[in-house]
Write an enzyme that holds these catalytic residues in place. Structure first.
Site, PDB file in Angstrom:
ATOM      1  N   HIS A   1     -10.595  -6.432   8.137  1.00 31.76           N
ATOM      2  CA  HIS A   1     -11.070  -6.159   6.656  1.00 31.76           C
ATOM      3  C   HIS A   1     -12.605  -5.462   6.579  1.00 31.76           C
ATOM      4  O   HIS A   1     -13.017  -5.292   5.390  1.00 31.76           O
ATOM      5  CB  HIS A   1     -11.213  -7.378   6.131  1.00 31.76           C
ATOM      6  CG  HIS A   1      -9.944  -8.161   6.000  1.00 31.76           C
ATOM      7  ND1 HIS A   1      -9.594  -8.864   7.225  1.00 31.76           N
ATOM      8  CD2 HIS A   1      -9.034  -8.510   5.088  1.00 31.76           C
ATOM      9  CE1 HIS A   1      -8.347  -9.763   6.606  1.00 31.76           C
ATOM     10  NE2 HIS A   1      -8.109  -9.221   5.510  1.00 31.76           N
TER      11      HIS A   1
ATOM     12  N   GLU B   1       0.787  -1.216  -0.071  1.00 30.40           N
ATOM     13  CA  GLU B   1      -0.035   0.180   0.054  1.00 30.40           C
ATOM     14  C   GLU B   1       0.855   1.248  -0.066  1.00 30.40           C
ATOM     15  O   GLU B   1       0.554   2.227  -0.764  1.00 30.40           O
ATOM     16  CB  GLU B   1      -1.054   0.016   1.302  1.00 30.40           C
ATOM     17  CG  GLU B   1      -2.255  -0.979   1.106  1.00 30.40           C
ATOM     18  CD  GLU B   1      -1.773  -2.530   1.439  1.00 30.40           C
ATOM     19  OE1 GLU B   1      -2.618  -3.331   0.969  1.00 30.40           O
ATOM     20  OE2 GLU B   1      -0.588  -2.426   1.936  1.00 30.40           O
TER      21      GLU B   1
END
Length: 337
Positions: free
Chosen positions: A142, A73
């Site tokens: 998540h 990321e």
């Protein structure tokens, strides 16, 4: 205007939020060769994204403009910021909202602050896409709605659509915006087809939508919880309770004027979101309403959010975690008690 023109129906089609966002990105890429897409698995050779939001784009526009990245990321955000500074408009997919935590320095200290630190000379035109939400047993790492983190950061805009038409119109505006936009997509809302106009214009960021006029209580929400608020309004209508419904669509900046005017009219407010209730967007809105309408409110403002805990994995517990239609109905009734 002729009667025929007045009654001419808007041409519509049934699409999902996935398809609507895909259309918006594709239209932006067709109109401007400087629009590019970065992220894990976004190219067609990897499936066009984990749920297919970018499917077909690399085939249409080439791998140079739709680039699948390694699973990192920080690298995605670093490349996106660098490309944006270099003149590109970047749609960067982080995949899951929780994974933005890995790239917080890049998002909060670089993308959000560069315009300020350059004296307004340099913008960072990137859209950071991510999905999230409880209800599909993805577990606590998540599924979080972390929008309040980003709304608390000057320099970032934060967008959370509830339906395909808004998703497309807001994405078009987000790509055109000269500054970074966090674009949050609720997983539960992805797959339900909904009618939307064939031609959708850009929707201004920061402008809420009143989807139903009412006189008794205002219900304010966004993302998939707004769909539950709409169902709650229908339940309340059976008992003659008139609800005004506001879909914020953008929470930073949020449409203070529309919300204040509505609550001034009804005298009552319920604010509902999926993120935990403590320190959430609802608290900011409630505080603003108290400041602006003190003495005009007919009842205490009600805030609804998730309990102060991580999102559970168990499906049964997940359903208890998410604000329900019944929760919203009960809160609205409490303002009228």
């Amino acid at each position: 205007m002729s009667a025929t023109a007045e009654t001419k129906a808007v041409e519509t089609k049934k699409v999902t939020i996935i398809q609507a966002i895909n259309e918006a990105i594709s239209e932006a890429m067709a109109a401007d060769p400087k629009v590019i897409v970065l992220g894990e698995d976004v190219a067609d050779r990897e499936g066009g994204g984990v749920v297919g939001v970018t499917r077909g784009l690399s085939t249409k526009y080439g791998d140079d403009r739709v680039r699948s990245t390694p699973i990192t990321e920080q690298a995605i955000m670093g490349a996106a910021i660098g490309a944006a500074i270099g003149g590109y408009k970047v749609v960067a997919e982080i995949m899951l909202m929780n994974f933005t935590t890995v790239a917080m320095d890049m998002i909060v200290n670089h993308a959000a602050k560069l315009r300020f630190m350059s004296g307004g000379q340099t913008g960072v035109p990137i859209v950071i896409r991510m999905m999230t939400g409880a209800g599909i047993s993805s577990g606590g790492q998540h599924s979080d709605f972390l929008e309040a983190w980003f709304a608390h950061t000057p320099g970032l805009k934060v967008v959370l659509p509830s339906n395909p038409e808004d998703a497309k119109g807001l994405m078009l505006s987000a790509i055109a915006d000269p500054d970074p936009v966090m674009f949050v997509e609720c997983t539960r809302a992805y797959f339900t087809p909904t009618e939307m106009p064939v031609h959708v214009a850009p929707i201004p960021l920061g402008k809420a939508k009143i989807t139903q006029q009412g006189t008794d209580v205002t219900i304010i929400s966004y993302s998939e919880i707004f769909l539950r608020a709409t169902a709650a309004a229908a339940e309340l209508a059976k008992d003659g309770i008139s609800v005004e419904l506001i879909d914020l669509r953008t929470i930073s900046p949020w449409d203070r004027e529309t919300v204040i005017a509505s609550v001034k009219k009804t005298g009552r407010a319920v604010i509902a979101h999926e993120a935990v209730k403590q320190f959430g967007v609802g608290a900011e809105i409630a505080a603003t309403l108290q400041d602006e309408l003190f003495g005009q409110l007919k009842a205490p403002i009600k805030r609804l959010g998730a309990p102060f805990t991580s999102v559970p994995f168990s499906g049964v517990l997940e359903q208890a975690f998410i604000v329900s239609v019944a929760d919203i109905v009960a809160a609205a009734r409490a303002t009228l008690a």
